[in-house]
Design a protein around this motif. Structure first.
Motif, PDB file in Angstrom:
ATOM      1  N   PRO A  94     -45.254 -21.790  41.359  1.00 19.54           N
ATOM      2  CA  PRO A  94     -44.696 -22.801  40.877  1.00 19.54           C
ATOM      3  C   PRO A  94     -43.859 -24.012  41.537  1.00 19.54           C
ATOM      4  N   TYR A  95     -43.011 -23.301  40.639  1.00 21.08           N
ATOM      5  CA  TYR A  95     -41.425 -24.298  40.221  1.00 21.08           C
ATOM      6  C   TYR A  95     -40.309 -23.458  40.080  1.00 21.08           C
ATOM      7  N   LEU A  96     -39.727 -23.510  41.098  1.00 18.39           N
ATOM      8  CA  LEU A  96     -38.067 -22.562  40.764  1.00 18.39           C
ATOM      9  C   LEU A  96     -36.535 -22.990  40.435  1.00 18.39           C
ATOM     10  N   VAL A  97     -36.085 -23.079  39.418  1.00 16.98           N
ATOM     11  CA  VAL A  97     -34.771 -24.011  40.281  1.00 16.98           C
ATOM     12  C   VAL A  97     -33.558 -22.949  39.493  1.00 16.98           C
ATOM     13  N   TYR A  98     -32.656 -22.712  40.872  1.00 15.58           N
ATOM     14  CA  TYR A  98     -31.629 -21.578  40.920  1.00 15.58           C
ATOM     15  C   TYR A  98     -30.192 -22.463  40.619  1.00 15.58           C
ATOM     16  N   GLU A  99     -29.563 -21.502  39.617  1.00 12.06           N
ATOM     17  CA  GLU A  99     -28.468 -22.342  39.328  1.00 12.06           C
ATOM     18  C   GLU A  99     -26.914 -21.105  38.883  1.00 12.06           C
ATOM     19  N   THR A 148     -41.479 -22.057  36.657  1.00 15.49           N
ATOM     20  CA  THR A 148     -42.855 -21.882  35.577  1.00 15.49           C
ATOM     21  C   THR A 148     -43.557 -21.165  35.918  1.00 15.49           C
ATOM     22  N   LEU A 149     -44.375 -20.600  35.067  1.00 14.59           N
ATOM     23  CA  LEU A 149     -45.574 -19.562  35.567  1.00 14.59           C
ATOM     24  C   LEU A 149     -46.386 -19.914  35.533  1.00 14.59           C
ATOM     25  N   VAL A 150     -47.286 -19.230  36.482  1.00 17.27           N
ATOM     26  CA  VAL A 150     -49.227 -19.862  36.062  1.00 17.27           C
ATOM     27  C   VAL A 150     -49.974 -18.645  36.834  1.00 17.27           C
ATOM     28  N   TRP A 151     -50.551 -18.138  35.715  1.00 22.11           N
ATOM     29  CA  TRP A 151     -51.774 -17.165  36.257  1.00 22.11           C
ATOM     30  C   TRP A 151     -53.478 -17.769  35.409  1.00 22.11           C
ATOM     31  N   ARG A 152     -53.913 -16.566  35.686  1.00 19.88           N
ATOM     32  CA  ARG A 152     -55.378 -15.906  35.435  1.00 19.88           C
ATOM     33  C   ARG A 152     -55.767 -15.334  34.462  1.00 19.88           C
ATOM     34  N   ASP A 153     -56.447 -15.793  33.492  1.00 21.49           N
ATOM     35  CA  ASP A 153     -56.964 -14.544  32.586  1.00 21.49           C
ATOM     36  C   ASP A 153     -58.694 -15.039  31.619  1.00 21.49           C
TER      37      ASP A 153
END
Length: 446
Positions: free
Chosen positions: A86-91, A109-114
């Motif tokens: 959902p959220y990615l920051v590039y530099e 930010t990684l989001v997954w379901r288990d």
């Protein structure tokens, strides 16, 4: 609870005594005593259950999930697990123009379901719990066109929700092989893709679903990040389209400006006198200075790729112009001195030979008009002085003629040199600023 158990134990002791009677007594054992035994057993079980309650704290919940040891990827019927970002920051960390490398950093930010990590909130009344990263499965993603990719966990722990959703923050640093268009250096500007993919083989693996993205720290050294855009090419090919441009102030001052000033000084050296050697010494000094300048800056010049920097050709042309100007100045100095050109051609040589032949004929010609039998020594001396002065005047005339020819040629070469140098600089600056060299940035996907 202890009193409850002790009372039940006493009752069981009394019943055991009654049940130790002979077999004939068993036949007459009352039915209500049997019901009493069943009741006492059930009551004892309830007392023991109340005396030893289950652990329902948050830490006990975490230990229960850790003991499951689910370190493999969640498996479904289609064998593909979706990872939401959902959220990615590039530099942009740096741009290596020598090796044509783009050093980047990605914070995601990684989001997954288990589903196997879900729990019943009625038993454990908590919506979140913290688990160690190395105790459960975590996904990975990498940069496809990078030489080196290093993914690090921002923390040793991650967050698990009651429905089995897992959230975790990671940081990725990569050296991207990006052949930036350096043809227009130091006015270079180009785009570079940073391809983001997750592990997958066949129909199994993970698939990234990218969301919001932003960029930070747009300026690093001589380069600056102009734009960052998240795009998609084909099925599952996500990449960040990074727009880069070089700030021309520093390269212009350290590379282009010295070459312009050295050629400007070379044009100004035509104001020095052609004879005497001052001009030639000055031009030799300029050539040596420019050669030392190239040796010092050879390590700072950008690397050679598909679009080779035109500034290399610029330095070569400048060196050729300086050497050509030096050689022409030396040749014209010789012309002004003795009228010879490259030791084979002479300006005014035939006239000089005719004058010398005439003088020899006059000296050998007998004087038949006047016969002087007794010539005094004074007359002979005056005659020799007159001949010497006549020869000196002839040399002066020849020297002035040679210098006049040399200065005329020098003036013609000056204007040719000035026009060619000015036209070259105007054309070179135009090409550096306007010409666009095409580079295929997606050859790693072909």
């Amino acid at each position: 609870m202890a009193g409850c158990e002790s009372g039940l134990v006493g009752s069981f002791t009394q019943l055991s005594v009654n049940l130790s009677c002979p077999c004939d007594a068993v036949k007459t054992f009352p039915v209500h005593n049997m019901e009493k035994v069943v009741f006492l057993l059930s009551l004892l079980t309830a007392c023991r259950g109340v005396s030893r309650p289950a652990c329902t704290s948050r830490r006990c919940l975490a230990e229960m999930l850790i003991k499951k040891e689910f370190v493999s990827q969640p498996q479904y019927d289609n064998c593909t697990h979706v990872i939401n970002v959902p959220y990615l920051v590039y530099e942009t960390l740096s741009v290596d123009t020598k090796q044509l490398l783009l050093n980047v950093r990605l914070d995601a930010t990684l989001v997954w379901r288990d589903p196997d990590l879900a729990w019943n909130t009625t038993v454990h009344p908590y919506d979140q719990v913290v688990l160690p990263v190395h105790k459960i499965w975590t996904p990975e993603f990498y940069v496809t066109n990078a030489l080196v990719t290093n993914m690090k966990h921002d923390s040793r722990d991650l967050l698990v929700f009651s429905n089995g959703t897992v959230q975790h923050d990671v940081s990725v640093t990569a050296q991207v092989s990006c052949e930036v268009n350096l043809f227009n250096y130091p006015f270079a500007a180009d785009e570079c893709p940073v391809a983001i993919e997750s592990w997958a083989t066949g129909d199994c693996g993970t698939q990234l679903e990218l969301g919001e993205m932003r960029s930070i720290d747009g300026s690093h050294g001589d380069w600056q990040t102009d734009s960052v855009e998240l795009l998609k090419q084909g099925e599952g090919r996500n990449y960040i389209w990074v727009g880069l441009s070089i700030k021309p102030s520093n390269p212009f001052i350290t590379l282009l400006l010295p070459s312009v000033l050295i050629l400007l000084a070379d044009v100004g050296s035509f104001a020095l006198p052609l004879t005497g050697g001052e001009r030639n010494c000055f031009k030799v000094t300029l050539v040596l200075s420019f050669t030392m300048f190239l040796n010092i800056l050879s390590e700072q010049l950008p690397g050679d790729g598909h679009c080779s920097p035109i500034i290399r050709t610029h330095f070569c042309v400048c060196l050729v112009l300086l050497v050509l100007s030096m050689l022409v100045s030396m040749i014209l100095t010789r012309v002004a001195h003795d009228g010879s050109l490259l030791m084979c051609c002479c300006f005014g040589g035939s006239a000089s030979k005719a004058t010398k032949k005439k003088k020899v004929d006059e000296e050998n010609k007998p004087d038949i008009n006047v016969v002087q039998l007794n010539d005094s020594e004074d007359n002979q001396t005056l005659r020799k002085v007159g001949k010497f002065l006549d020869g000196f005047d002839e040399k002066e005339v020849e020297s002035e003629k040679r210098q006049k020819i040399a200065h005329m040629l020098d003036r013609i070469f000056f204007w040719i040199y000035f026009i060619c140098t000015t036209g070259y600089f105007v054309g070179m600056l135009y090409v550096m600023a306007r010409y666009k060299c095409v580079v295929n940035h997606f050859d790693f996907w072909l």
